[in-house]
Every structure is written in C-alpha cells, then in structure tokens.
Motif scaffolding. Structure first.
Motif, PDB file in Angstrom:
ATOM      1  N   PRO A  16       0.830  -1.208   0.000  1.00 59.10           N
ATOM      2  CA  PRO A  16       0.000   0.000   0.000  1.00 59.10           C
ATOM      3  C   PRO A  16       0.861   1.253   0.000  1.00 59.10           C
ATOM      4  O   PRO A  16       1.905   1.306   0.676  1.00 59.10           O
ATOM      5  CB  PRO A  16      -0.810  -0.120   1.296  1.00 59.10           C
ATOM      6  CG  PRO A  16      -0.038  -1.062   2.159  1.00 59.10           C
ATOM      7  CD  PRO A  16       0.673  -2.004   1.240  1.00 59.10           C
ATOM      8  N   LEU A  17       0.439   2.242  -0.766  1.00 57.53           N
ATOM      9  CA  LEU A  17       1.139   3.525  -0.819  1.00 57.53           C
ATOM     10  C   LEU A  17       0.313   4.590  -0.097  1.00 57.53           C
ATOM     11  O   LEU A  17      -0.914   4.603  -0.186  1.00 57.53           O
ATOM     12  CB  LEU A  17       1.377   3.948  -2.265  1.00 57.53           C
ATOM     13  CG  LEU A  17       2.343   3.070  -3.068  1.00 57.53           C
ATOM     14  CD1 LEU A  17       2.413   3.554  -4.516  1.00 57.53           C
ATOM     15  CD2 LEU A  17       3.725   3.058  -2.442  1.00 57.53           C
ATOM     16  N   ILE A  18       1.011   5.473   0.594  1.00 57.86           N
ATOM     17  CA  ILE A  18       0.368   6.504   1.403  1.00 57.86           C
ATOM     18  C   ILE A  18       0.894   7.861   0.951  1.00 57.86           C
ATOM     19  O   ILE A  18       2.109   8.085   0.927  1.00 57.86           O
ATOM     20  CB  ILE A  18       0.661   6.293   2.900  1.00 57.86           C
ATOM     21  CG1 ILE A  18       0.188   4.895   3.327  1.00 57.86           C
ATOM     22  CG2 ILE A  18      -0.006   7.383   3.740  1.00 57.86           C
ATOM     23  CD1 ILE A  18       0.742   4.450   4.661  1.00 57.86           C
ATOM     24  N   SER A  19       0.000   8.746   0.573  1.00 59.10           N
ATOM     25  CA  SER A  19       0.386  10.085   0.149  1.00 59.10           C
ATOM     26  C   SER A  19       0.453  11.015   1.352  1.00 59.10           C
ATOM     27  O   SER A  19      -0.275  10.841   2.346  1.00 59.10           O
ATOM     28  CB  SER A  19      -0.613  10.638  -0.865  1.00 59.10           C
ATOM     29  OG  SER A  19      -0.644   9.836  -2.016  1.00 59.10           O
ATOM     30  N   ARG A  20       1.305  11.994   1.257  1.00 54.53           N
ATOM     31  CA  ARG A  20       1.452  12.956   2.347  1.00 54.53           C
ATOM     32  C   ARG A  20       0.131  13.638   2.666  1.00 54.53           C
ATOM     33  O   ARG A  20      -0.188  13.881   3.839  1.00 54.53           O
ATOM     34  CB  ARG A  20       2.514  13.994   1.977  1.00 54.53           C
ATOM     35  CG  ARG A  20       2.688  15.122   2.982  1.00 54.53           C
ATOM     36  CD  ARG A  20       3.850  16.014   2.617  1.00 54.53           C
ATOM     37  NE  ARG A  20       5.113  15.353   2.872  1.00 54.53           N
ATOM     38  CZ  ARG A  20       5.710  15.293   4.066  1.00 54.53           C
ATOM     39  NH1 ARG A  20       5.122  15.849   5.132  1.00 54.53           N
ATOM     40  NH2 ARG A  20       6.868  14.696   4.213  1.00 54.53           N
ATOM     41  N   VAL A  30       7.543   8.512   9.744  1.00 56.57           N
ATOM     42  CA  VAL A  30       8.838   8.240   9.110  1.00 56.57           C
ATOM     43  C   VAL A  30       9.941   8.216  10.150  1.00 56.57           C
ATOM     44  O   VAL A  30      10.802   7.328  10.163  1.00 56.57           O
ATOM     45  CB  VAL A  30       9.120   9.283   8.010  1.00 56.57           C
ATOM     46  CG1 VAL A  30      10.555   9.129   7.485  1.00 56.57           C
ATOM     47  CG2 VAL A  30       8.123   9.153   6.869  1.00 56.57           C
ATOM     48  N   ARG A  31       9.915   9.202  11.063  1.00 63.37           N
ATOM     49  CA  ARG A  31      10.960   9.253  12.103  1.00 63.37           C
ATOM     50  C   ARG A  31      10.908   8.032  13.005  1.00 63.37           C
ATOM     51  O   ARG A  31      11.945   7.524  13.451  1.00 63.37           O
ATOM     52  CB  ARG A  31      10.794  10.536  12.935  1.00 63.37           C
ATOM     53  CG  ARG A  31      11.221  11.806  12.215  1.00 63.37           C
ATOM     54  CD  ARG A  31      11.368  12.966  13.199  1.00 63.37           C
ATOM     55  NE  ARG A  31      10.115  13.260  13.895  1.00 63.37           N
ATOM     56  CZ  ARG A  31       9.207  14.119  13.458  1.00 63.37           C
ATOM     57  NH1 ARG A  31       9.401  14.766  12.318  1.00 63.37           N
ATOM     58  NH2 ARG A  31       8.093  14.343  14.156  1.00 63.37           N
ATOM     59  N   VAL A  36       8.378   4.418   5.183  1.00 62.61           N
ATOM     60  CA  VAL A  36       9.603   4.719   4.451  1.00 62.61           C
ATOM     61  C   VAL A  36       9.214   5.518   3.204  1.00 62.61           C
ATOM     62  O   VAL A  36       8.168   5.284   2.602  1.00 62.61           O
ATOM     63  CB  VAL A  36      10.349   3.420   4.056  1.00 62.61           C
ATOM     64  CG1 VAL A  36       9.499   2.555   3.131  1.00 62.61           C
ATOM     65  CG2 VAL A  36      11.681   3.735   3.411  1.00 62.61           C
ATOM     66  N   ARG A  37      10.044   6.474   2.861  1.00 60.18           N
ATOM     67  CA  ARG A  37       9.777   7.303   1.680  1.00 60.18           C
ATOM     68  C   ARG A  37      10.090   6.502   0.422  1.00 60.18           C
ATOM     69  O   ARG A  37      11.194   5.998   0.256  1.00 60.18           O
ATOM     70  CB  ARG A  37      10.641   8.563   1.720  1.00 60.18           C
ATOM     71  CG  ARG A  37      10.488   9.496   0.534  1.00 60.18           C
ATOM     72  CD  ARG A  37      11.473  10.647   0.667  1.00 60.18           C
ATOM     73  NE  ARG A  37      11.409  11.572  -0.446  1.00 60.18           N
ATOM     74  CZ  ARG A  37      12.043  11.426  -1.593  1.00 60.18           C
ATOM     75  NH1 ARG A  37      12.808  10.352  -1.781  1.00 60.18           N
ATOM     76  NH2 ARG A  37      11.948  12.333  -2.548  1.00 60.18           N
ATOM     77  N   VAL A  38       9.120   6.365  -0.455  1.00 62.49           N
ATOM     78  CA  VAL A  38       9.318   5.693  -1.737  1.00 62.49           C
ATOM     79  C   VAL A  38       9.688   6.708  -2.806  1.00 62.49           C
ATOM     80  O   VAL A  38      10.569   6.474  -3.636  1.00 62.49           O
ATOM     81  CB  VAL A  38       8.040   4.936  -2.153  1.00 62.49           C
ATOM     82  CG1 VAL A  38       8.204   4.275  -3.516  1.00 62.49           C
ATOM     83  CG2 VAL A  38       7.675   3.901  -1.101  1.00 62.49           C
ATOM     84  N   MET A  39       9.018   7.822  -2.783  1.00 59.96           N
ATOM     85  CA  MET A  39       9.251   8.928  -3.708  1.00 59.96           C
ATOM     86  C   MET A  39       8.730  10.182  -3.036  1.00 59.96           C
ATOM     87  O   MET A  39       7.967  10.093  -2.068  1.00 59.96           O
ATOM     88  CB  MET A  39       8.543   8.652  -5.035  1.00 59.96           C
ATOM     89  CG  MET A  39       8.962   9.549  -6.183  1.00 59.96           C
ATOM     90  SD  MET A  39       8.448   8.839  -7.762  1.00 59.96           S
ATOM     91  CE  MET A  39       9.570   7.428  -7.872  1.00 59.96           C
ATOM     92  N   GLN A  46       7.227   0.442   6.323  1.00 60.91           N
ATOM     93  CA  GLN A  46       8.626   0.024   6.249  1.00 60.91           C
ATOM     94  C   GLN A  46       8.790  -1.489   6.297  1.00 60.91           C
ATOM     95  O   GLN A  46       9.629  -2.064   5.590  1.00 60.91           O
ATOM     96  CB  GLN A  46       9.432   0.661   7.389  1.00 60.91           C
ATOM     97  CG  GLN A  46      10.926   0.480   7.231  1.00 60.91           C
ATOM     98  CD  GLN A  46      11.657   0.491   8.546  1.00 60.91           C
ATOM     99  OE1 GLN A  46      11.222  -0.149   9.492  1.00 60.91           O
ATOM    100  NE2 GLN A  46      12.762   1.215   8.609  1.00 60.91           N
ATOM    101  N   THR A  47       8.002  -2.167   7.124  1.00 60.61           N
ATOM    102  CA  THR A  47       8.165  -3.624   7.249  1.00 60.61           C
ATOM    103  C   THR A  47       7.876  -4.319   5.925  1.00 60.61           C
ATOM    104  O   THR A  47       8.574  -5.272   5.549  1.00 60.61           O
ATOM    105  CB  THR A  47       7.229  -4.176   8.344  1.00 60.61           C
ATOM    106  OG1 THR A  47       5.884  -3.745   8.073  1.00 60.61           O
ATOM    107  CG2 THR A  47       7.664  -3.677   9.718  1.00 60.61           C
ATOM    108  N   LEU A  48       6.868  -3.851   5.203  1.00 58.38           N
ATOM    109  CA  LEU A  48       6.536  -4.454   3.910  1.00 58.38           C
ATOM    110  C   LEU A  48       7.573  -4.091   2.851  1.00 58.38           C
ATOM    111  O   LEU A  48       7.971  -4.931   2.037  1.00 58.38           O
ATOM    112  CB  LEU A  48       5.142  -4.009   3.456  1.00 58.38           C
ATOM    113  CG  LEU A  48       3.982  -4.408   4.377  1.00 58.38           C
ATOM    114  CD1 LEU A  48       2.668  -3.862   3.832  1.00 58.38           C
ATOM    115  CD2 LEU A  48       3.908  -5.924   4.524  1.00 58.38           C
ATOM    116  N   TRP A  49       8.017  -2.853   2.857  1.00 59.91           N
ATOM    117  CA  TRP A  49       9.017  -2.392   1.888  1.00 59.91           C
ATOM    118  C   TRP A  49      10.313  -3.185   2.030  1.00 59.91           C
ATOM    119  O   TRP A  49      10.933  -3.583   1.048  1.00 59.91           O
ATOM    120  CB  TRP A  49       9.270  -0.908   2.098  1.00 59.91           C
ATOM    121  CG  TRP A  49      10.398  -0.330   1.288  1.00 59.91           C
ATOM    122  CD1 TRP A  49      11.681  -0.110   1.698  1.00 59.91           C
ATOM    123  CD2 TRP A  49      10.336   0.113  -0.071  1.00 59.91           C
ATOM    124  NE1 TRP A  49      12.420   0.436   0.689  1.00 59.91           N
ATOM    125  CE2 TRP A  49      11.621   0.582  -0.407  1.00 59.91           C
ATOM    126  CE3 TRP A  49       9.320   0.158  -1.023  1.00 59.91           C
ATOM    127  CZ2 TRP A  49      11.916   1.096  -1.675  1.00 59.91           C
ATOM    128  CZ3 TRP A  49       9.623   0.661  -2.282  1.00 59.91           C
ATOM    129  CH2 TRP A  49      10.901   1.126  -2.599  1.00 59.91           C
TER     130      TRP A  49
END
Length: 326
Positions: A16-20, A30-31, A36-39, A46-49
């Motif tokens: 899944p992707l999450i937009s700001r 993130v901290r 995790v930042r993808v783009m 992060q665990t899935l990435w």
C-alpha cells in the motif's frame, strides 16, 4: 526475477502507498520507522518495503511515480514492470514521457523524456503505459543484447499479433544509427519459442561463447500419443542428441512446493529422456549464465562443440547487465 506472467492490465502495487496529503502525521511515522519514503510525497509501510524483492521495489517506485505524474506515459523498464515483461534487478530510474514537454529533464529518480515522437501507449487502469512493441524496441536499442533478447521474446509471447517485422519497422524510425544497428542484431534472433527470460538469456550467451546454435523446445516423442517431452536446448553431434535445461532457481528453492520432490521429478524426467534417445541432459541456472565461464564448462562437459570465436565484449558486459538477479 519473478516467474514471468504477462498481464492484460497493469501489475498491481505490491504494497500500500500513502500520500502525504492523506496522512497528517507522516513525518512522525517516518521518524519512528513505521513508514519509508518511496518517492517525494509517497510512502509505504517500512516492514513491507523491507521484504520486497528488487524488482518489486521497482514496481512500487513506478506506481509511486504515477501518483506524482498521472499524465505521463511510462516507457522502457518502467512500462515493462507494469506489463509483466522482464525487468532485471532494480533499475535506478523510473522512465516516462511527458507528452507536453520538448526537453528531457530529471526530477529525483524520475526521468521525464521529451516527446520527440510520442510513443504508442495504452490506458491501463488509469495509467498510461507504452505498448509491448515500444518496450521491445527501446530495449533492443538501449540495453545489453541478452536483456534486450529476453524482453523482445517475452513481448512476442505476450502478443501473438506482434512480429519482429513490426519491431524492425518501428526501430528504423529512430534517428540513432547505432541504436538501429543494435536493434537489428536483437530482432535477427528474437522469437516467441523461448519460454522464459532465462532461456532467452541462455541462448544469447551460448551464441556469444561460440558454441553451435541449438534447437530450442525440441520435442522428444514418447511411445504413446501425448506422452512426449520437450527439452529447452538440443544439439545433435555425431549421432548423439545432447539436451540442455535452463532451470530457474525458484523451481528447486522450495518456494513453489517441495524442493526435494521437484528434484526427484527432474531425475525421473531426465532418465525418461535418455531412454528415448537423448544421450545426456545437462542443467544450468541463473548463476551459471551470469558467469559465462560456468555455462561454458557445463556445455563443454556435455560435448557441445565450439564453432566460432567468442564475443568477448558481450560476455564481459554481461555481469553488469544481469546485476540483481536471484
């Protein structure tokens, strides 16, 4: 590289992707290591990435880029991963054509190419994706011959209407004479007969090593109708038939089932082939192809003859082209 499957629609994003804009406390997440930042402006758990294979990380990055550039046409490896065509490892850049731009420019890891000649593309589930023809021609012009052959072969398998003649015609419209020459060499060899990227790359390396060219997907007839086997590669030499099998690593890794059972089935099939007239059957995997000296040793031990000088430049550049393989 995953088991190859050609998709009528785009391959879905593996995570899944999450937009700001959808997550007010995204910097905190993130901290803390949860995201995790993808783009730029797009994040993933992060665990899935962390668990993604390189090619699936790349697919995720392409989906993230689509959120940032919804009107861009994805091309090259980026279109290939969306369509299920071969992608080796994790390419460094996402490639797209900006239809309203006259100059190529980079935004982070995204390369937005100028639309000198708008590519042929389709709208697949809301994403603009270059056709298999465009992908194959770009690979033939720009990529290592072994990678380009794998992409062209897969595109031919995916679309029975597509031919190498179509590929040649489109390639000849490009201005680079060097790219056109490279593409002609690929299309002289491309075929829908190889059944996997490993077979396509193997065929390129076998020729580059100087060995006699094999028959591919040769039927070995059984005593009863329908009781037949095929060998990936076959050479006839002094009345003997030498068989070669390009086995993907995943087949015997246990990922798709009992690895020991798969090996037993392989031994049974090899014995059956030899009873039906195949003198020897030799197997190799990605590791043997990406290090050509290993494949050379396997084929020499099998009795395959070297009939021409090796193509040392092609062989020397192969490792870099195949970097990231399992």
């Amino acid at each position: 590289m995953p088991p190859l499957k050609i998709f009528a629609d785009v391959r879905q994003c593996p995570v899944p992707l999450i937009s700001r804009t959808a997550e007010p406390h995204i910097d905190r997440a993130v901290r803390s290591g949860h995201l995790v930042r993808v783009m730029r402006g797009v994040y993933a758990p992060q665990t899935l990435w962390r668990e993604l294979k390189p090619w699936d990380r790349y697919l995720t990055r392409v989906h993230a880029a689509a959120r940032c550039y919804p009107d861009a046409v994805f091309v090259r490896e980026s279109a290939a991963t969306l369509r299920g065509l071969p992608v080796f490892g994790e390419p460094p850049h996402v490639h797209a054509v900006a239809l309203d731009s006259s100059a190529t420019h980079a935004v982070g890891e995204v390369r937005l190419h100028a639309a000198e000649r708008p590519p042929r593309f389709e709208n697949l589930g809301g994403m603009l994706v270059a056709t298999g023809l465009e992908i194959a021609v770009d690979a033939a012009r720009l990529r290592h011959p072994a990678v380009a052959r794998a992409v062209a072969d897969a595109a031919l398998r995916a679309d029975p209407r597509l031919t190498t003649g179509h590929m040649r015609a489109l390639s000849e419209t490009h201005p680079s004479s060097r790219g056109r020459r490279r593409a002609r060499d690929v299309f002289d060899r491309a075929s829908a007969v190889p059944e996997s990227p490993l077979e396509s790359v193997s065929a390129t390396v076998i020729e580059a090593l100087g060995f006699a060219l094999p028959d591919m997907q040769l039927w070995v007839r059984g005593p009863e109708p329908g009781d037949d086997d095929r060998v990936d590669f076959a050479w006839s030499w002094k009345g003997r038939l030498i068989g070669g099998e390009a086995d993907g690593d995943i087949k015997y890794s246990g990922t798709l089932g009992d690895a020991r059972a798969a090996l037993r089935e392989r031994h049974v099939r090899d014995a059956r082939l030899m009873r039906r007239g195949v003198h020897t059957v030799h197997h190799w995997a990605w590791a043997d192809v990406s290090e050509p000296s290993q494949l050379r040793a396997i084929l020499l031990s099998a009795g395959v003859q070297i009939v021409r000088q090796p193509n040392l430049p092609l062989l020397g550049s192969l490792g870099g082209a195949l970097r990231g393989l399992p």
